[in-house]
Each structure stands twice: as C-alpha cells, then as structure tokens.
Design a protein around this motif. Structure first.
Motif, short mmCIF file in Angstrom:
data_model
loop_
_atom_site.label_atom_id
_atom_site.label_comp_id
_atom_site.label_asym_id
_atom_site.label_seq_id
_atom_site.Cartn_x
_atom_site.Cartn_y
_atom_site.Cartn_z
N ARG A 6 1.24 -4.51 0.03
CA ARG A 6 0.13 -4.68 0.95
C ARG A 6 -1.15 -4.03 0.41
N ASN A 63 2.30 3.65 5.62
CA ASN A 63 3.23 2.52 5.47
C ASN A 63 4.00 2.30 6.76
N ALA A 77 10.30 -18.72 -5.82
CA ALA A 77 9.38 -17.74 -5.22
C ALA A 77 8.01 -18.36 -4.94
N PHE A 104 1.35 -15.56 -9.51
CA PHE A 104 1.45 -14.12 -9.31
C PHE A 104 0.15 -13.43 -9.69
N HIS A 113 3.39 7.85 1.26
CA HIS A 113 2.61 6.68 0.83
C HIS A 113 1.64 6.21 1.90
N PRO A 142 14.07 -5.24 4.47
CA PRO A 142 13.93 -5.66 3.07
C PRO A 142 12.48 -5.81 2.62
N ALA A 143 11.56 -5.93 3.57
CA ALA A 143 10.15 -6.03 3.16
C ALA A 143 9.60 -4.64 2.83
N LEU A 161 0.27 -10.10 -7.55
CA LEU A 161 1.63 -9.62 -7.24
C LEU A 161 2.19 -8.91 -8.47
N ALA A 186 13.82 -3.04 0.02
CA ALA A 186 13.52 -3.93 -1.11
C ALA A 186 14.24 -3.48 -2.38
N ASP A 224 10.04 -0.53 -6.09
CA ASP A 224 11.43 -0.95 -5.87
C ASP A 224 11.99 -1.79 -6.99
N PHE A 228 8.39 -7.19 -5.92
CA PHE A 228 7.05 -7.61 -6.35
C PHE A 228 6.11 -7.65 -5.15
N GLY A 229 4.86 -7.34 -5.39
CA GLY A 229 3.83 -7.44 -4.36
C GLY A 229 3.74 -6.17 -3.54
N LEU A 257 10.21 -12.80 -4.65
CA LEU A 257 10.70 -11.92 -5.71
C LEU A 257 10.71 -10.50 -5.16
N MET A 258 11.87 -9.97 -4.88
CA MET A 258 11.95 -8.63 -4.31
C MET A 258 11.54 -7.60 -5.35
N ASN A 272 6.50 -3.45 -7.82
CA ASN A 272 6.27 -2.21 -7.07
C ASN A 272 7.41 -1.23 -7.36
N ARG A 294 11.61 10.18 1.42
CA ARG A 294 10.47 9.95 2.31
C ARG A 294 10.45 10.88 3.52
C1 SDX Z 1 7.50 -0.71 -0.08
O1 SDX Z 1 3.43 -0.01 2.56
C2 SDX Z 1 3.92 0.74 1.66
O2 SDX Z 1 3.28 1.64 1.14
C3 SDX Z 1 5.39 0.46 1.33
C4 SDX Z 1 5.97 1.24 0.17
C5 SDX Z 1 6.06 2.71 0.48
O3 SDX Z 1 6.15 3.49 -0.46
O4 SDX Z 1 6.17 3.04 1.68
O5 SDX Z 1 5.18 1.06 -0.99
C6 SDX Z 1 7.39 0.76 -0.14
O6 SDX Z 1 7.82 -1.21 0.96
C7 SDX Z 1 7.12 -1.54 -1.29
C8 SDX Z 1 7.18 -3.08 -0.99
C9 SDX Z 1 8.64 -3.51 -1.13
N1 SDX Z 1 8.81 -4.90 -0.65
C10 SDX Z 1 9.15 -5.89 -1.49
O7 SDX Z 1 9.21 -5.76 -2.72
C11 SDX Z 1 9.46 -7.20 -0.80
C12 SDX Z 1 8.76 -8.36 -1.52
N2 SDX Z 1 7.30 -8.21 -1.28
C13 SDX Z 1 6.74 -8.86 -0.15
O8 SDX Z 1 7.52 -9.26 0.87
C14 SDX Z 1 5.28 -8.52 0.11
O9 SDX Z 1 4.63 -8.49 -1.10
C15 SDX Z 1 4.98 -7.25 0.87
C16 SDX Z 1 5.74 -7.19 2.15
C17 SDX Z 1 5.32 -6.05 0.06
C18 SDX Z 1 3.48 -7.24 1.17
O10 SDX Z 1 3.25 -8.19 2.11
P1 SDX Z 1 1.75 -8.56 2.58
O11 SDX Z 1 0.75 -7.58 2.12
O12 SDX Z 1 1.79 -8.86 4.03
O13 SDX Z 1 1.46 -9.82 1.72
P2 SDX Z 1 1.73 -11.25 2.23
O14 SDX Z 1 3.13 -11.33 2.75
O15 SDX Z 1 0.60 -11.64 3.12
O16 SDX Z 1 1.68 -12.07 0.86
C19 SDX Z 1 0.42 -12.47 0.33
C20 SDX Z 1 0.75 -13.73 -0.44
C21 SDX Z 1 1.54 -14.74 0.39
O17 SDX Z 1 1.23 -16.03 -0.09
P3 SDX Z 1 0.06 -16.86 0.78
O18 SDX Z 1 0.59 -16.97 2.19
O19 SDX Z 1 -1.22 -16.03 0.67
O20 SDX Z 1 -0.03 -18.18 0.05
O21 SDX Z 1 1.58 -13.43 -1.58
C22 SDX Z 1 2.85 -14.05 -1.43
C23 SDX Z 1 2.98 -14.47 0.01
O22 SDX Z 1 3.80 -15.61 0.13
N3 SDX Z 1 3.84 -13.05 -1.79
C24 SDX Z 1 4.90 -13.28 -2.56
C25 SDX Z 1 5.53 -12.02 -2.67
N4 SDX Z 1 4.84 -11.10 -1.97
C26 SDX Z 1 3.80 -11.75 -1.43
N5 SDX Z 1 5.37 -14.39 -3.14
C27 SDX Z 1 6.49 -14.24 -3.87
N6 SDX Z 1 7.17 -13.07 -4.05
C28 SDX Z 1 6.70 -11.94 -3.46
N7 SDX Z 1 7.35 -10.79 -3.61
#
Ligand code: SDX
Length: 435
Positions: free
Chosen positions: A317, A243, A302, A364, A240, A273-274, A369, A278, A374, A314-315, A311-312, A372, A399
């Motif tokens: 980068r 990452n 959330a 969202f 991916h 967990p990020a 968001l 996740a 996961d 969801f979302g 919300l794990m 994803n 991976r």
């Molecule tokens: C993987 O990088 C990759 O390619 C990873 C991956 C791979 O195959 O290797 O795809 C695998 O890791 C998938 C992601 C799994 N993680 C989760 O599902 C954990 C929940 N998601 C988040 O923690 C978050 O969305 C991330 C870590 C995935 C992304 O983080 P970013 O890009 O740094 O985004 P951010 O934290 O800056 O969030 C942007 C905004 C924020 O609000 P504001 O500060 O702008 O007001 O969105 C909000 C966040 O609070 N937000 C969420 C959210 N994810 C982001 N709010 C609620 N629930 C969420 N899940």
C-alpha cells in the motif's frame, strides 16, 4: 537515500480551502518532522454536513505518531529516525524494542535493566498450558495465538488498568516477554512435543529457537548464524506505521479495552493473507509454481484480474519502490541458506527468477509492484525448520513491540478519543413495516 528533511524555516502551507457549492471552508494544515502535511478536517462535517470518503484509508492519517516513518516512494523505513538497514546491521531486537518503546536507543545500563525485566516475564502462568489442550493438534497456530493471547487478560488483572502508567508498562513488558513463549508452545503442541521452558541465560532469538526446537532428551545447541538471522528478522518486522493490524490495535485500544485483548485483535488482523499471512501464502505460491519454467504461467495469472490470483509477497500500500526490509531479508535469506548448505534450494531459484521476470514486466513496473518483506521471509524461515503455518506467528512475535508501543502512544495522546468512522449510506430509505 536521504529522506528529504523539511527545511525548518519552511512555513507550513496555509489553511486548506474547500469550496463546496456556495460555501467555502478553511481547514488548518499541519506539518510533521518529515513526510506529507495533513489537512485537519475534524470540523468538516460540522462546517459542511459532509463526510470524507476514503475506503482503505489511502489518504487518511488517523493519528500523529513519533514512532515509525515510511517514505514509500524512496523506499525508506525509519524506527524513531534510525534507518531499518542500519538497525538490522548494528542493533539487536531487544534494543530495538527499547528504542520503539522509549524513543531512544538504550544506554548499556538501560539495556541491562530492560533485558532483566523482559527475562523475568518470559514464563506464562502454568495453568495457561491447559488452553492448548482445548485445541485440535492440527489447529492453525494463529488461531491458538488469538485465543491464548486474549486469555492473558484473564491471568494478569494487575496490569489491565490502562489509566495507570505503571500497569501499562508492565502489560507491555509481559507481552514482549511472553509472546515467544506462547508462540513456541503453539508450535510444540502442533507436533505433539512437550513444552520447553524459556531459558534466562539466552538472548531473545536464541531462547525462541530453543523453545521451538529443543527436546528434553538431549542438550540443544543454538546455531549462532540462525539466531542472528532470526533476531534480524524480528527487527525487520517490529513496526510499520499504521498498517492494518496496528490500526486494529489502536482502534480496539481507543475504546479502553485491555492491552492483551487489543493485541489479540491485532493478531487476528495480521493473519489475513493480504497482510501478515502473505509470508505463508508466498511460500505456498512458490511451492505451487515449483519450477522456473512455470513462472510465465503464474505471471499471466497475476495480470489477469478475472483469475483473482495475486503474486503473494509483491506489492504494498505504501512502498511504491523496493521495500527496504525486503533487501535485508533477501541478504539474510542467502546467509541462512549458505550456513545450512541449502544455497541450491529450488524455491530460492524460483523466487529469484520470479522477482527478475516480474520486475521487467510492464504490468508490475507500471503498478510499482515490488517484492515486499514477505517474499523472502518464507524461504528463510522454512530453511530454519519452521513449518509454513508458523510464519505469521513469528511475524506476530516481532510485531508485538510495534503494536504495544503504538497502543501506549495512543493511550497517552491527548488528541485520541474512541475511533468511530462514519459511512456513505446506500441502503433503502425509511419504509414502514408491511401491515
Ligand atoms: C504486509 O501495511 C503494511 O505496512 C503491511 C506490512 C507491515 O509490515 O505491516 O508491510 C506487511 O502486509 C506486506 C504486504 C503483504 N501482502 C502481500 O504480499 C499480498 C499481495 N499484495 C497485495 O494483495 C497488495 O499489493 C497489497 C494488499 C499489499 C496492497 O494493496 P493495495 O495498496 O490496496 O493495492 P491494490 O490492491 O489497490 O492494488 C493496486 C493494483 C491493482 O490493480 P488495478 O485494480 O489498479 O488494475 O495493483 C494490483 C491490483 O490488482 N496488484 C497486484 C498485486 N498487488 C496489487 N497484482 C498482482 N499481484 C499483486 N501482488
């Protein structure tokens, strides 16, 4: 959705010009095959005395790569140019490993030779079984994976000379082959059952299932639907771009560390967990929600920053559209639950309703968001019989090809040197020690 091809004739945009006080500097702009151009700022500090500042590397490319491409706005993922949904549908994980490693899909002869090589490396040194007894039975299997994979470099000295292309390839083959064995042993150890040896007559996913779920007392029949689903799950998780865990492997590799130690570092990073953790966190969240009527309470949490709850599953980068892997994962989830007669799984009902509500909620939608990979993988893996603590272990198994293919590309890249970021220092200025 076609990925916008750069027109071959389009000249790359001219040099980037930076005006900084009285000073003006120019930096070359490079274009890739597809995707954003890059400004080569490697001379920025020398020219301006300034660093860039980009916590989390949201706008920073750390390498040029030929392996994987993501278009986050279009929800596109390509492995060596092939769309992930086409590979998931038409290929298998071992052929995808060959593609990611060598750049082309294997011919029949190449696949047969590659499979034979991998199959011949699936056993681990018998003494490695003793590492497991050093862990508590209730140790998280990811902790076991970090330890045992790192220990591979203590057993396979003949493939740790990274300057030798032959040894690099043997190390890659060994990790692709042994990761399922090590992972299955971690699971067996956690439930107090004897280790099951790999079987050379089975395909990659079937072999992993039998190493996890067979017992010595009776024959184990692989369910072909589950084996195909697991093989597809491995394809979805294979690579991916840069990452967090892949960047960790590249950074560790840039110092010349041996490939086993680099992959152990990648496993440690994936555990968060990020990131790869996740899928475990998403299933725990669905279990905590428990029923559809509690969804609004968790959506509200959330959206409330002070809650610290997200919300794990969801979302993302990069994906600011639906994760293309999540679509295939959702389809696979339904196939597995149907095959097992679990289509009324209450957690699936909660997941489907949660997705529907979240995707209509302005919070969202505005923050783009989407579910994803996961989000649905946990329900699928639990239905297949894996405990939640094994979900990220399976992610690491898949991976491993991405980590090792990217590590190999980094070692062979003439532009690469030891990774050593700088910083913005905000600590105390120089001061003398009190007399
Ligand atoms: C993987 O990088 C990759 O390619 C990873 C991956 C791979 O195959 O290797 O795809 C695998 O890791 C998938 C992601 C799994 N993680 C989760 O599902 C954990 C929940 N998601 C988040 O923690 C978050 O969305 C991330 C870590 C995935 C992304 O983080 P970013 O890009 O740094 O985004 P951010 O934290 O800056 O969030 C942007 C905004 C924020 O609000 P504001 O500060 O702008 O007001 O969105 C909000 C966040 O609070 N937000 C969420 C959210 N994810 C982001 N709010 C609620 N629930 C969420 N899940």
């Amino acid at each position: 959705m076609t990925v916008q091809e750069k027109s071959v004739t389009a000249a790359p945009r001219g040099p980037a010009e930076l005006k900084f006080g009285e000073q003006s500097s120019q930096f070359p702009v490079r274009s890739g095959t597809i995707g954003p151009d890059v400004m080569d700022i490697s001379k920025l500090y020398k020219d301006t005395g300034c660093f860039t500042y980009d916590p989390g590397f949201t706008s920073t490319a750390n390498c040029a790569s030929r392996i994987t491409y993501i278009d986050g706005d279009e929800g596109v993922l390509l492995y060596r140019g092939y769309p992930i949904d086409q590979l998931a549908e038409n290929s298998d994980f071992l052929a995808t490993c060959y593609l990611l490693l060598h750049g082309e899909l294997p011919t029949n002869e190449q696949f047969v030779a590659f499979r034979k090589t991998i199959v011949n490396h699936t056993m681990v040194h018998e003494q490695m079984t003793r590492f497991y007894t050093g862990f508590r039975r209730d140790a998280h299997p990811m902790a076991v994976m970090v330890g045992v994979v790192g220990a591979l470099s203590a057993f396979y000295h003949d493939s740790t000379d990274i300057s030798d292309p032959g040894q690099r390839m043997i190390a890659v083959h060994r990790m692709i082959a042994k990761m399922p064995t090590i992972a299955a042993m971690a699971y067996k150890y956690s439930i107090g059952q004897p280790f099951i040896y790999p079987r050379n007559d089975l395909d990659y996913a079937s072999n992993f299932l039998q190493m996890c779920f067979a017992v010595p007392c009776e024959p184990y029949i692989v369910n072909p639907v589950l084996a195909r689903a697991l093989d597809r799950i491995f394809i979805l998780h294979a690579d991916h771009e840069q990452n967090a865990s892949t960047s960790t492997v590249r950074l560790a590799g840039s110092s010349g560390a041996n490939p086993f130690a680099c992959v152990a570092a990648g496993i440690a990073c994936l555990w968060g967990p990020a990131h790869g953790g996740a899928n475990e966190a998403a299933l725990n969240m669905l279990e905590e929600i428990g029923s559809v009527d509690r969804i609004p309470e968790f959506i509200a949490k959330a959206k409330d920053k002070s809650s610290g709850f997200r919300l794990m599953g969801f979302g993302h980068r990069v994906y600011k559209n639906y994760d293309p892997r999540a679509k295939v994962m959702q389809k696979t989830c339904h196939e597995v639950l149907d095959a097992l007669g679990l289509h009324n799984d209450p957690l699936l009902k909660v997941a489907i309703e949660l997705e529907k509500i979240a995707l209509q909620d302005p919070y969202f939608v505005e923050k783009k968001l989407y579910p994803n990979i996961d989000f649905y993988s946990g329900i699928t893996l639990r239905a297949m019989g894996f405990p939640t603590s094994m979900f990220t272990v399976l992610f690491a198994v898949a991976r491993t090809i991405g980590w090792t293919a990217q590590w190999k590309e980094m070692i062979e890249d003439p532009e690469q040197r030891i990774g050593r970021p700088r910083q913005l220092y905000i600590g105390p200025a120089r001061r003398d020690f009190p007399k």
